[in-house]
Write an enzyme that holds these catalytic residues in place. Sequence first.
Site: not given
Length: 545
Positions: A360-361, A386-388
Amino acid sequence: MASTRTRLTASEIKKALVREIERYDKELHAEEIGEVLEVSDGVARIWGLGSAMASEMLEIESSETGETVVALALNLEEDNIGAVVLGDYLKLKEGDSVRLTGQVLSVPVGPELLGRVVNPLGEPLDGKGPIDCSQRMRVERKAPGIVYRRPVKEPLQTGLKAIDAMTPIGRGQRELIIGDRRTGKTAIAVDTIINQRGGDVVCVYVGVGQKASTIAHLVDRLEQEGAMEHSIVVAANASDPATLQYIAPYCGCTMAEYFMYKEGRHTLCVYDDLSKQAQAYRQLSLVLRRPPGREAYPGDIFYNHSRLLERAAKITEDAEMIKGHPEIEKPGGSLTALPIIETQAGDVAAYIPTNVISITDGQIYLEADLFYAGVRPAMNVGISVSRVGGSAQLKAMRRVAGRLRLDLAQYRELEAFAQFAAELDAATQRQLARGERMVEVLKQGQYEPLPVENQVMVIYVGTQGHLDDVEVSDIREWESDFFSYMKASHPEIGAAIRESGELSQEVEAQLVAAIKEFKERFGAHKRQQVSGTAEVSAETAPVGD
């Protein structure tokens, strides 16, 4: 009179023979029929279907009841097929006949499913009558390639202050919700679905291994909140066979992909939860005699989850680009995945949690100690990420919540240190006081998602120190009254934030003036309450001798 004879040439005789042979082939219907060798725990061993394909749907006719039960071919071995039964396997027995269908597993899709509760095969469970879907789509499908994707930049608002401010979710992202049992994982997903009402997002909730009463309560709540109109609930309950629990996430994802591929819409898919799906797959694999690996899970359990979650995507808006894809009909759609994983005693380093974390991101980690302390959502800001990041946030939110994560992490460390410290300097005391108030601000009740403009305003109030002189016990009341005041007296401020997505200097100045005005009113109201209480106490005090 001489008789005349008709003479046929060799070529004419050949044509007539070929024509008759072709006609005979069309009239001849040969069908390959297999036989059930054994049935146990939802898995059937079948002999005699040498031309079966992997993941092909098979039809098994019960010799007792005459009913036809669908099975899915998973193991293609030298002398038999291992198929999982997608129905009541207790109706089947040794010797039942099996036929090929020539089709891989598919489910009904379309807008007709909106507002309905179905099982993984698309059959209704809500008692509202049959569902007449004109289209079907294959359950197993490849994720869209990198050419057809675009970066995740558009926010998917959950309505939860803590998440939208510190771990924002973008449309097309895969954000894991992880934590122990009963720490509020499903509550976050349900609040996110409720927050999409009146918007452009289609929601699919996939319940795997849940109690039927839990699903019924969830559906009832979604109907009360007006969220079932844009939602589909796919239920593979704890009482259902492990086969249905295994395929449920893939079927729910396919139902969501219809709206992304065919209508170019934004979709949200909640998998609640993949831990139970992995356990169901382990059960099937052991019965199929596949070799067990770590924690008795089969070796392809990582592949099972990755091929599901990789289907989340943000599709390009370029209409010319999608022409190379055989299934995407309209550009610009997205599928956001919210998988849920249950941990045991907070062990995020276990096999399944680490697998899904790596796919997951980002993850929202819910801590049991925080939950029991009344901090809800009980998000641990140190582990959650959250990698976004800020690219999936409104500019206004990114501006007001820029240091919020760091400040809260520092507050948690200071809070643990302050328990053993005899005296604290003034700066540390101020930091602790503000952190305590920000924790209170970020608390939020279930089924109470907030509009993004309200989130921006209240987080601005907390981070800029406007609550430093408000008692911690009064903050929830302060917040509720503040939202009512802003809606009644200054609706233009919230509208400006919502429409532009930014907090301009002009709007910020108006917001600061409104906060000062409200604080004076709230302070006067509290002083009046205190004086009224004091008068009542004096009147009711006993008179001395």
